[in-house]
Structure formats: structure tokens, C-alpha cells
Design an enzyme around this catalytic site. Structure first.
Site, mmCIF file in Angstrom:
data_model
loop_
_atom_site.group_PDB
_atom_site.id
_atom_site.type_symbol
_atom_site.label_atom_id
_atom_site.label_comp_id
_atom_site.label_asym_id
_atom_site.label_seq_id
_atom_site.Cartn_x
_atom_site.Cartn_y
_atom_site.Cartn_z
ATOM 1 N N LYS A 167 -9.936 0.242 -3.095
ATOM 2 C CA LYS A 167 -9.907 -0.085 -1.673
ATOM 3 C C LYS A 167 -10.415 1.110 -0.886
ATOM 4 C CE LYS A 167 -6.858 -1.354 2.187
ATOM 5 N NZ LYS A 167 -5.513 -1.851 2.583
ATOM 6 N N ASP B 127 0.874 -1.174 0.000
ATOM 7 C CA ASP B 127 0.000 0.000 0.000
ATOM 8 C C ASP B 127 0.909 1.221 0.000
ATOM 9 O OD1 ASP B 127 -2.144 -1.730 0.157
ATOM 10 O OD2 ASP B 127 -3.116 -0.681 1.821
ATOM 11 N N LYS C 49 -6.572 3.415 -3.585
ATOM 12 C CA LYS C 49 -7.118 3.384 -2.227
ATOM 13 C C LYS C 49 -7.527 4.789 -1.825
ATOM 14 C CE LYS C 49 -5.473 2.200 2.465
ATOM 15 N NZ LYS C 49 -4.348 1.572 3.204
#
EC number: 4.1.2.4
Length: 235
Positions: free
Chosen positions: A197, A107, A167
Site C-alpha cells: 500500500k 492499518d 504500507k
């Protein structure tokens, strides 16, 4: 944007069972107060509940990799967290370290304030390294901070760089798990073939259902067990 009621129903339709939701949850522990035992407990919970993966800082990704492998839990490490304002060379060292330890997902927080083209160059370098290990790359865009035009450019930069997923937020500065933010990001990312996400402020089953109904494929939360248990009362 669909009504809240429609989004809720879409989320319930997409999540047929608690197991379906668990398989979408990235159980996360990024607190500065987290101890190694806290992290071990999180990994055990991920195994027990069938969560998608455990998201940790680089140091704990390395320390806990043996337990995670033993329990069959996938590890995701944050890179450049939370500001993203480290040199690319530093982020590449972080990424290399956790990938060698067994992380299968990253991430990544890029240096967003440098603009979309700089984000493209930075993410491209990290993706190239990650793909040599077969790892998935998610790019954290802090979506609530940007207008639609800028967010669109950041999503496109992430796609061109080869990232798999975008994300909503780190959850540190903005609470990007709300359905409005998720819908904005999904509307831009899904037509480009990217996953989404949702992260930031997702603490209940209703929060998770709304995020999925708004277009999230993955839920990031530091309250994974609470989210899953409260979801069970909805189905």
C-alpha cells in the site's frame, strides 16, 4: 529501478479505467480537525465512487459503522497511529474495539524503533486477533526512514507475523507515496507474497499512476475524489 517514463506507462497499463483505480483507493480521513459529519461524507463518497474502503480513527470507525454497513462500505481502522509507541495491550484493545464494530481491515503502526524482532512479536499478537475476525492486517513501516537492510528486516518480520500487506508510511512524518519509496518496498515485499500500500503525498492522478507503476496494489489518500477525477483526464 525503471525510468519514470516506464513506471508511468506500467501504471497506466495496470489501471485500465477509473473504476480500476477507485477499487484500489483507501479513502482516508485521519485529521485532528475531522468532525463526525466530515467522516459521514467520506463514507458516502466511498459508496458513490466505489472506493476500496474508508480508513478512519478508531473512534470514528465505531461511530460510523452503522452507516458504512448500510452503504456497503468496508471500514479500515488505524491502530497505534501515528507513532506506534503504545503498549501492545493498548493496541489490542483498540483492535478488538474496532473489529467488534465491524472493521474488516487494520492499518497498524508498530513500535518500529524497538527493532524487527519486537515488531514481529507485536504484529503477531495483532494478527492473531484480527484473523479471528477474518480481517486484513497492513503494517505501516515508515519506509523512507530506513536503509535497505533495516527495511528488509522489517518487511520480513511483518511477513513472518502473518500480515497481509506492508504500507509505505503514515504520511505524517514522511511522504512515502513517491515511486522510489514504493519501488523499494515492493521489491522487498512482492517476492515474499505480500501486498503493498502506497500512502503519503498522493494527491493527483499522476501520483497514483506512478505509485501503481512502481508496484503498489493499494493507494491510500486523503484526496480520493481529487485523485480519481484527475486520473480521468489521463485515460
Amino acid at each position: 529501478m525503471p525510468s519514470a517514463r516506464d513506471i508511468l506507462q506500467q501504471g497506466l497499463d495496470r489501471l485500465g479505467s477509473p473504476e480500476d483505480l477507485a477499487s484500489r483507493i483507501d479513502s482516508t480521513l485521519l485529521s485532528p480537525r475531522a468532525t463526525e459529519e466530515d467522516v459521514r461524507n467520506l463514507v458516502r463518497e466511498a459508496s458513490d465512487y466505489g472506493f476500496r474502503c474508508a480508513v478512519l480513527t478508531p473512534v470514528y470507525t465505531v461511530k460510523i459503522s452503522g452507516l458504512a454497513e448500510k452503504l456497503g462500505v468496508k471500514l479500515c481502522s488505524v491502530i497505534g497511529f501515528p507513532l506506534g509507541q503504545a503498549p501492545l495491550e493498548v493496541k489490542l484493545v483498540e483492535a478488538q474495539t474496532v473489529l467488534e464494530a465491524g472493521a474488516t481491515e487494520l492499518d497498524v503502526v508498530p513500535h518500529l524503533s524497538l527493532g524487527p524482532e519486537a515488531v514481529y512479536r507485536e504484529v503477531s499478537g495483532i494478527v492473531k486477533l484480527a484473523k479471528s475476525y477474518g480481517a486484513v492486517v497492513k503494517v505501516i513501516l515508515e519506509a523512507p526512514l530506513w536503509d535497505d537492510k533495516t527495511l528488509s528486516l522489517l518487511v520480513d518480520s511483518s511477513r513472518r507475523a502473518g500480515a497481509d500487506i506492508v504500507k509505505t508510511s503514515t504520511g505524517v512524518y514522511t511522504k512515502g507515496g513517491d515511486p522510489v519509496t514504493v519501488f523499494r518496498l515492493a521489491s522487498l515485499a512482492k517476492p515474499l507474497g505480500m501486498g503493498v500500500k502506497a500512502s503519503g503525498g498522493i494527491r493527483s492522478g499522476i501520483d497514483a499512476v506512478l505509485a501503481v507503476g512502481a508496484g503498489a496494489d493499494i493507494i491510500g489518500t486523503s484526496s480520493a475524489v481529487k485523485v480519481l477525477e484527475s486520473f480521468k483526464s489521463l485515460v
